[in-house]
Design a protein around this motif. Structure first.
Motif, PDB file in Angstrom:
ATOM      1  N   LEU A 175      91.002 -14.226  -5.461  1.00  0.00           N
ATOM      2  CA  LEU A 175      90.977 -15.437  -5.981  1.00  0.00           C
ATOM      3  C   LEU A 175      92.204 -16.126  -6.445  1.00  0.00           C
ATOM      4  O   LEU A 175      92.952 -15.248  -7.594  1.00  0.00           O
ATOM      5  CB  LEU A 175      90.031 -15.565  -6.765  1.00  0.00           C
TER       6      LEU A 175
ATOM      7  N   LYS B 169      78.595 -25.669 -14.864  1.00  0.00           N
ATOM      8  CA  LYS B 169      78.948 -25.645 -16.297  1.00  0.00           C
ATOM      9  C   LYS B 169      80.208 -25.508 -16.941  1.00  0.00           C
ATOM     10  O   LYS B 169      81.199 -25.298 -16.132  1.00  0.00           O
ATOM     11  CB  LYS B 169      77.582 -24.097 -17.001  1.00  0.00           C
TER      12      LYS B 169
ATOM     13  N   SER C 133      84.978 -11.670 -16.979  1.00  0.00           N
ATOM     14  CA  SER C 133      83.335 -11.238 -17.272  1.00  0.00           C
ATOM     15  C   SER C 133      82.081 -12.486 -16.576  1.00  0.00           C
ATOM     16  O   SER C 133      81.992 -12.758 -17.589  1.00  0.00           O
ATOM     17  CB  SER C 133      82.947  -9.477 -18.087  1.00  0.00           C
TER      18      SER C 133
ATOM     19  N   SER D 225      77.491 -10.602 -13.190  1.00  0.00           N
ATOM     20  CA  SER D 225      77.433  -9.805 -12.166  1.00  0.00           C
ATOM     21  C   SER D 225      78.866  -9.197 -12.121  1.00  0.00           C
ATOM     22  O   SER D 225      78.928  -8.689 -10.567  1.00  0.00           O
ATOM     23  CB  SER D 225      77.128 -10.406 -11.353  1.00  0.00           C
TER      24      SER D 225
END
Ligand SMILES: Nc1ncnc2c1ncn2[C@@H]1O[C@H](COP(=O)(O)OP(=O)(O)OP(=O)(O)O)[C@@H](O)[C@H]1O
Length: 651
Positions: free
Chosen positions: A138, A186, A70, A73
């Protein structure tokens, strides 16, 4: 059910994509160009939201499975294509405002133009305007986040760090050469596939860099963001990515961040960050080369920061390699193409049809040979088919020339199918969500989730967070769990109570301790004396089906494990130890076979962390181990929490 209407869209050319201020920036952002407020969805939207998130539900041609991650958004679930059986990661977003919607559309638009082995591949995008959702289909990357990979190992050796860094570099060179900057690099946005390859993901903050055109939106996480972003200056996106890469490399080889985060969002020692000052931990021995490279990337003045050219030719990057990362990648791709062409020729020769066209599906190369996104023939990088679905998922339109438009009328619900690309499908987890909830003793002290720099929950060093009292949210969660639990009935130890007339059924999907088994029986049956319980055929079928679907087999996993996460204790013993530990740490959890679905709410900032602890067999050894997996929440708070759990387990 999503209604879908045939529609045609205009292509979003990259030239038309404007920088869109990011709505979902970190709460620590002080940029006045962003707004973190959001409109609450209407109740009907919330309902449809819930429905759409349900496991087993269909979105387009995909059946939704387990949640695998998660974000702020989005929710990411496994999705299985109903015809091909292939598995994908379905990122479900629900934009509440036009600006957010445009951000997602921009992510889609950028992603569908990027085709590279080290960049997550977008296969499809589904608009469900009835439910207010946009779903990105994806490529499924099953190895998890690089963050977790490092957490499990404490830190990476320079050799392993180099491998990942080179791959990340390849992906980034490709992005930048196509004028795309990521802006949110990141460890959590670097996914690792089954073969140990890094894929850059989450292009939610990505944008187009045009020469002389500076950006201004605050993006990304504060500890990975360079001074120009934190100081709200106008900036060049590519230089931002270089700084973040420097922080990532630092974190890979030291196992910690150059600056400390408090509460998961505030940077301690911000003034040092703004000056680009940081220290290397004294307990980690690093080569001068790697330090020199990091020092060249984490430079406060953007124009003085190393360029990608400098980085890719750096001595540390190329140690042990005969080619620079992008050259090596290009060679790999041309070898692959050659092999595919040979296979195609062979098949042609044998009179069989080639299953795929080698050139059209191969990732593009870095460097001079690669087709540019901005060259006159956009079809080189664009999907070969565009398909809309109607509500029954029948394909109702195919149009190679039309692409997604940001100005699409809101009633439309459709899907854009991109190239079906070869994907390693991953077997779904043997466990599925079971409704058995367990709540902790709320009187137990709660650890604070304040973030400390060490990445590893397994290393010996690191501070314990001070105990705090449970908060309102925790109590609420506790109550909800209790309620759920009261609707279920523990049928432990009653396995052998069946008789030919009175059948007691239990779902043997978890170890038989502390209510590890559950029954699906109704209240009356459950409360009746064992010998009087009656079950319909339907009940029995349900149980059998459920048993079949829930594979109670313990999974065998490869490392990394440490002495803190492995044991010769039995899984049952492990189970109660973990249970005890979670209770004492005030972590709410539910058990599902050998998995604990955990939820922790920080007392300082109410930050929620969702994660899993799985008991598994250690591959090749007569031992059991525990594996952590973050599902939601700040990675550094999670890291501290894991460390605390491992320290408290004393395996
Ligand atoms: N293709 C994928 N395969 C496997 N897991 C994925 C994939 N994409 C995302 N995830 C998981 O879901 C998580 C959330 O995805 P992502 O970062 O794209 O969401 P987001 O809402 O943009 O997050 P953020 O809060 O960083 O903005 C990731 O951290 C990762 O663990």
């Amino acid at each position: 059910m999503a209604t879908a209407v045939s529609s045609s869209y205009n292509d979003i050319h990259l030239e038309t994509i404007q920088e869109i201020p990011s709505a979902s920036c970190s709460t620590s952002c002080s940029s006045n160009s962003t707004s973190c407020s959001s409109n609450s969805p209407s109740p009907s939207m919330r309902n449809s939201n819930r429905n759409l998130h349900k496991k087993g539900q269909k979105i387009g041609n995909y059946i939704l499975g387990k949640t695998i991650g998660s974000g702020t958004s989005s929710k990411v679930k496994i999705g299985t294509h109903i015809h091909t059986g292939k598995q994908y990661a379905i990122k479900i977003t629900k934009p509440k405002r036009i600006k957010e919607r445009k951000e997602i559309e921009r992510e889609i638009s950028i992603l569908k133009r990027l085709k590279h082995d080290n960049i997550i591949q977008l296969h499809d995008a589904i608009y469900d305007d009835e439910a207010g959702k946009i779903c990105l289909i994806l490529e499924l990357v099953s190895g998890g986040e690089l963050f977790d990979y490092i957490v499990a190992r404490g830190r990476l050796s320079e050799k392993e760090g180099r491998k990942f860094f080179r791959q990340m570099l390849c992906g980034l060179i490709y992005c930048h050469s196509n004028m795309v900057c990521h802006r949110d690099l990141k460890l959590e946005n670097l996914l690792v596939d089954d073969e140990g390859n890094v894929k850059i993901s989450d292009f939610g903050y990505s944008n187009i860099v045009r020469p002389g055109n500076l950006l201004s939106t605050f993006c990304g996480s504060p500890v990975y963001a360079p001074p120009e972003i934190l100081l709200e200056k106008r900036y060049n996106g590519t230089e931002v990515d270089i700084w973040s890469m420097g922080v990532i490399l630092y974190a890979m080889v030291t196992g910690q961040l150059p600056w400390t985060l408090t509460d998961g969002v505030q940077v301690e020692g911000m003034d040092r960050l703004l000056r680009g000052e940081f220290k290397y931990p004294s307990h980690v021995i690093l080569s001068d080369d790697v330090k020199e490279l990091i020092n060249r990337m984490i430079v406060a003045e953007p124009s003085e920061r190393a360029t990608l050219d400098e980085i890719k030719s750096h001595i540390w990057v190329n140690k042990g390699f005969s080619m620079e990362p992008d050259q090596e990648y290009n060679k790999k791709i041309s070898d692959r193409l050659e092999k595919e062409q040979q296979q195609a020729l062979l098949q042609q020769h044998e009179g069989t049809k080639s299953p795929r066209q080698p050139c059209s599906e191969s990732p593009y190369m870095n460097g001079a040979n690669k087709p540019s996104l901005f060259q006159s023939s956009p079809n080189l990088t664009l999907p070969t088919k565009l398909t809309s679905h109607n509500s029954n998922n029948n394909i109702i339109q195919t149009n190679n020339d039309k692409y997604l438009s940001p100005n699409k009328p809101s009633q439309f619900s459709s899907a854009i199918c991109l190239d079906e690309k070869k994907i390693n499908s991953t077997p779904s987890s043997p466990h599925s969500i079971s409704p058995q909830y367990t709540s902790p003793q709320l009187t137990s002290p709660t650890p604070s989730a304040s973030t400390t720099p060490p990445l590893s929950p397994l290393s010996v060093s690191g501070q314990r967070s001070p105990p705090t009292t449970p908060n309102f949210k925790t109590s609420l969660f506790h109550n909800i769990f209790k309620k759920k639990q009261s609707n279920l009935h523990i049928n432990q130890n009653h396995n052998n109570s069946n008789s030919h007339s009175d059948i007691s059924v239990s779902v043997n999907n978890s170890p038989t301790i502390n209510g590890g088994q559950q029954s699906i029986v109704d209240n009356a049956s459950a409360n009746a004396p064992i010998s009087k319980r009656r079950f319909s055929l339907e009940d029995i079928v349900k149980v059998i089906t459920r048993n079949k679907n829930k594979n109670p087999k313990i999974r065998t996993m490869r490392g990394p494990f440490t002495s803190g996460t492995t044991t010769r204790k039995t899984p049952l013993e492990l189970f109660s130890l973990i249970e005890e530990n979670l209770n004492s740490n005030n972590i709410v959890f539910r058990k599902n076979c050998y998995v604990f679905d955990c939820k922790h709410i920080g007392t300082l900032n109410n930050e929620t962390i969702n994660f899993e602890i799985e008991i598994c067999r250690v591959s090749g050894m007569d031992m059991y181990g525990i594996k952590f997996k973050r599902l939601y929440g700040d990675a550094w708070c999670y890291s501290s929490l894991c460390k605390q759990i491992v320290n408290g387990l004393t395996l």
